[in-house]
Design a protein around this motif. Structure first.
Motif, PDB file in Angstrom:
ATOM      1  N   UNK A 126     -12.782  17.178   3.308  1.00 14.65           N
ATOM      2  CA  UNK A 126     -12.943  18.056   4.468  1.00 14.65           C
ATOM      3  C   UNK A 126     -13.987  19.115   4.135  1.00 14.65           C
ATOM      4  N   UNK A 127     -15.215  18.879   4.561  1.00 13.62           N
ATOM      5  CA  UNK A 127     -16.329  19.798   4.267  1.00 13.62           C
ATOM      6  C   UNK A 127     -16.439  20.819   5.398  1.00 13.62           C
ATOM      7  N   UNK A 128     -16.208  22.074   5.078  1.00 13.35           N
ATOM      8  CA  UNK A 128     -16.099  23.103   6.100  1.00 13.35           C
ATOM      9  C   UNK A 128     -14.670  23.161   6.596  1.00 13.35           C
ATOM     10  N   UNK A 129     -13.742  23.335   5.647  1.00 13.84           N
ATOM     11  CA  UNK A 129     -12.315  23.238   5.955  1.00 13.84           C
ATOM     12  C   UNK A 129     -11.787  24.423   6.745  1.00 13.84           C
ATOM     13  N   UNK A 130     -12.531  25.547   6.770  1.00 15.33           N
ATOM     14  CA  UNK A 130     -12.146  26.757   7.483  1.00 15.33           C
ATOM     15  C   UNK A 130     -10.759  27.185   7.020  1.00 15.33           C
ATOM     16  N   UNK A 131      -9.794  27.363   7.933  1.00 15.17           N
ATOM     17  CA  UNK A 131      -8.458  27.830   7.537  1.00 15.17           C
ATOM     18  C   UNK A 131      -7.458  26.691   7.410  1.00 15.17           C
ATOM     19  N   UNK A 132      -7.943  25.432   7.497  1.00 10.60           N
ATOM     20  CA  UNK A 132      -7.094  24.299   7.152  1.00 10.60           C
ATOM     21  C   UNK A 132      -6.437  23.553   8.301  1.00 10.60           C
ATOM     22  N   UNK A 133      -6.881  23.752   9.533  1.00 10.10           N
ATOM     23  CA  UNK A 133      -6.213  23.077  10.653  1.00 10.10           C
ATOM     24  C   UNK A 133      -6.421  21.569  10.622  1.00 10.10           C
ATOM     25  N   UNK A 134      -7.621  21.113  10.232  1.00 11.26           N
ATOM     26  CA  UNK A 134      -7.833  19.661  10.129  1.00 11.26           C
ATOM     27  C   UNK A 134      -7.120  19.101   8.900  1.00 11.26           C
ATOM     28  N   UNK A 135      -7.193  19.802   7.778  1.00 11.75           N
ATOM     29  CA  UNK A 135      -6.485  19.363   6.571  1.00 11.75           C
ATOM     30  C   UNK A 135      -4.986  19.276   6.846  1.00 11.75           C
ATOM     31  N   UNK A 136      -4.468  20.245   7.575  1.00 10.61           N
ATOM     32  CA  UNK A 136      -3.055  20.246   7.939  1.00 10.61           C
ATOM     33  C   UNK A 136      -2.716  19.075   8.851  1.00 10.61           C
ATOM     34  N   UNK A 137      -3.626  18.782   9.772  1.00  7.91           N
ATOM     35  CA  UNK A 137      -3.429  17.634  10.666  1.00  7.91           C
ATOM     36  C   UNK A 137      -3.354  16.335   9.856  1.00  7.91           C
ATOM     37  N   UNK A 138      -4.245  16.194   8.881  1.00  5.14           N
ATOM     38  CA  UNK A 138      -4.261  14.987   8.045  1.00  5.14           C
ATOM     39  C   UNK A 138      -2.966  14.830   7.252  1.00  5.14           C
ATOM     40  N   UNK A 139      -2.520  15.913   6.655  1.00  9.55           N
ATOM     41  CA  UNK A 139      -1.379  15.833   5.745  1.00  9.55           C
ATOM     42  C   UNK A 139      -0.037  15.854   6.465  1.00  9.55           C
ATOM     43  N   UNK A 140       0.035  16.573   7.578  1.00  9.67           N
ATOM     44  CA  UNK A 140       1.311  16.759   8.265  1.00  9.67           C
ATOM     45  C   UNK A 140       1.599  15.656   9.279  1.00  9.67           C
ATOM     46  N   UNK A 141       0.568  15.224  10.022  1.00  9.39           N
ATOM     47  CA  UNK A 141       0.791  14.266  11.108  1.00  9.39           C
ATOM     48  C   UNK A 141       0.249  12.874  10.822  1.00  9.39           C
ATOM     49  N   UNK A 142      -0.885  12.797  10.128  1.00 15.84           N
ATOM     50  CA  UNK A 142      -1.520  11.499   9.900  1.00 15.84           C
ATOM     51  C   UNK A 142      -1.137  10.895   8.557  1.00 15.84           C
ATOM     52  N   UNK A 144      -2.134  11.226   5.465  1.00 16.01           N
ATOM     53  CA  UNK A 144      -3.173  10.782   4.533  1.00 16.01           C
ATOM     54  C   UNK A 144      -2.685  10.993   3.101  1.00 16.01           C
ATOM     55  N   UNK A 145      -3.325  10.286   2.183  1.00 12.17           N
ATOM     56  CA  UNK A 145      -2.885  10.329   0.788  1.00 12.17           C
ATOM     57  C   UNK A 145      -3.149  11.675   0.134  1.00 12.17           C
ATOM     58  N   UNK A 146      -4.367  12.217   0.379  1.00 10.82           N
ATOM     59  CA  UNK A 146      -4.787  13.431  -0.319  1.00 10.82           C
ATOM     60  C   UNK A 146      -5.965  14.031   0.445  1.00 10.82           C
ATOM     61  N   UNK A 147      -6.081  15.349   0.436  1.00 14.94           N
ATOM     62  CA  UNK A 147      -7.207  16.035   1.089  1.00 14.94           C
ATOM     63  C   UNK A 147      -7.910  16.932   0.080  1.00 14.94           C
ATOM     64  N   UNK A 148      -9.224  16.744  -0.033  1.00 11.08           N
ATOM     65  CA  UNK A 148     -10.066  17.659  -0.818  1.00 11.08           C
ATOM     66  C   UNK A 148     -10.742  18.583   0.185  1.00 11.08           C
ATOM     67  N   UNK A 149     -10.298  19.831   0.234  1.00 13.64           N
ATOM     68  CA  UNK A 149     -10.778  20.796   1.225  1.00 13.64           C
ATOM     69  C   UNK A 149     -11.841  21.690   0.599  1.00 13.64           C
ATOM     70  N   UNK A 150     -13.038  21.683   1.193  1.00 17.02           N
ATOM     71  CA  UNK A 150     -14.175  22.431   0.647  1.00 17.02           C
ATOM     72  C   UNK A 150     -14.537  23.548   1.625  1.00 17.02           C
ATOM     73  N   UNK A 151     -14.432  24.792   1.176  1.00 23.59           N
ATOM     74  CA  UNK A 151     -14.661  25.947   2.042  1.00 23.59           C
ATOM     75  C   UNK A 151     -15.282  27.095   1.242  1.00 23.59           C
ATOM     76  N   UNK A 152     -16.478  27.578   1.648  1.00 26.71           N
ATOM     77  CA  UNK A 152     -17.164  28.598   0.848  1.00 26.71           C
ATOM     78  C   UNK A 152     -16.723  30.031   1.109  1.00 26.71           C
ATOM     79  N   UNK A 153     -16.208  30.321   2.302  1.00 26.87           N
ATOM     80  CA  UNK A 153     -15.854  31.701   2.642  1.00 26.87           C
ATOM     81  C   UNK A 153     -14.538  32.085   1.951  1.00 26.87           C
ATOM     82  N   UNK A 154     -14.538  33.116   1.101  1.00 22.78           N
ATOM     83  CA  UNK A 154     -13.332  33.471   0.333  1.00 22.78           C
ATOM     84  C   UNK A 154     -12.122  33.797   1.208  1.00 22.78           C
ATOM     85  N   UNK A 155     -12.347  34.507   2.326  1.00 21.66           N
ATOM     86  CA  UNK A 155     -11.237  34.843   3.219  1.00 21.66           C
ATOM     87  C   UNK A 155     -10.655  33.574   3.836  1.00 21.66           C
TER      88      UNK A 155
END
Length: 292
Positions: A126-142, A144-155
């Motif tokens: 997940x390139x540009x993971x932001x606050x994790x809504x897509x990563x959460x969608x993958x892991x919680x509903x779909x 998926x096996x594993x998510x590598x979330x890449x996000x540059x903004x520290x906040x």
């Protein structure tokens, strides 16, 4: 037809089926539309709108996007520029720092934009993971096996970690960096909305962040990647070039969000030309196969 041109054709052709996509969107949000037309839905939308926008919340309910979304989110204001949102139907909750997260929730969870044609599966980057809504969608509903979330903004990265842990998922790795052409430091230009920070769109405010090539970082983590989502505010080509070996090796499904920049051509929104240019440039510069 070379693979890049073929991929461009497939995506732009899919974009052309406006009625089909609108129809799918209606099906996806039907349950949430029903919630909107109940007394409880209206009360939820009203209270959530007021907590999110203040007195402007009443005006926001005139917009169908906001009214549908806010009718399905219970929002609690935690402080200045910080709120907690809970979706009873989706059974998820997330922390956010501005209203843009609700807009993203609508597209990721209600309209399911990133899974319209192919559902994510296996290992996802997940390139540009932001606050994790897509990563959460993958892991919680779909599932998926594993998510590598890449996000540059520290906040964003802090909220991303908190949101994933708060929802009880643990099959993820967060890389606090920008995906790009090389392994070094770059300027991350900041926007008032944290989802729109970019390494290519210059602004007066910026911070220096780490940049990584997917070719290098992914190869050290896993032997195969199945799905790549790219939403990086204009730096799509840089991400693709930095992942050329990975794409050649694994041939993952890729979903790329591009920016609709105003221009004098193509009715002012040449997104198809931009997407075509990204794919053709990537093909020309790297001679790599983008899709099976």
């Amino acid at each position: 037809m070379n693979p890049a041109a073929e991929l461009t054709y497939i995506i732009t052709r899919a974009k052309g089926f406006t009625f089909r996509l609108v129809y799918k969107n209606v099906l996806n949000v039907m349950l949430h539309l029903i919630a909107l037309f109940t007394p409880l839905g209206w009360i939820t939308a009203l209270l959530s709108g007021l907590r999110l926008f203040g007195t402007r919340g009443l005006r926001s309910l005139l917009n169908p996007l906001w009214s549908i979304t806010l009718a399905n989110l219970v929002i609690k204001k935690l402080g200045e520029n910080r709120f907690l949102a809970y979706s009873p139907l989706k059974k998820i909750k997330f922390l956010a720092d501005n209203y843009d997260a609700v807009y993203i929730f609508y597209h990721v969870w209600l309209c399911r934009d990133y899974e319209r044609f192919v559902k994510p599966k296996g290992i996802v980057a997940d390139c540009g993971a932001h606050i994790g809504l897509f990563a959460l969608r993958c892991l919680k509903s779909l599932h998926t096996t594993f998510v590598i979330a890449i996000e540059p903004n520290p906040l964003n990265a802090r909220l991303l970690r908190a949101n994933l842990l708060m929802n009880g998922v643990d099959r993820f790795l967060i890389i606090e960096a920008a995906a790009g052409l090389s392994n070094d430091e770059v300027k991350l230009y900041l926007d008032d909305l944290s989802s729109r920070s970019s390494i290519v769109k210059k602004a007066t405010r910026y911070m220096r962040v780490k940049q990584v090539k997917l070719d290098d970082v992914i190869s050290t983590l896993t032997q195969h990647i199945d799905f790549i989502k790219i939403d990086v505010e204009g730096a799509e080509l840089e991400v693709l070039k930095g992942a050329s070996e990975l794409i050649k090796r694994d041939k993952p499904v890729m979903v790329i969000e591009t920016q609709m920049e105003k221009s004098s051509g193509n009715c002012g929104f040449p997104e198809k030309q931009r997407l075509s240019g990204i794919c053709e440039s990537f093909w020309r510069d790297t001679s790599r196969v983008l899709a099976p």
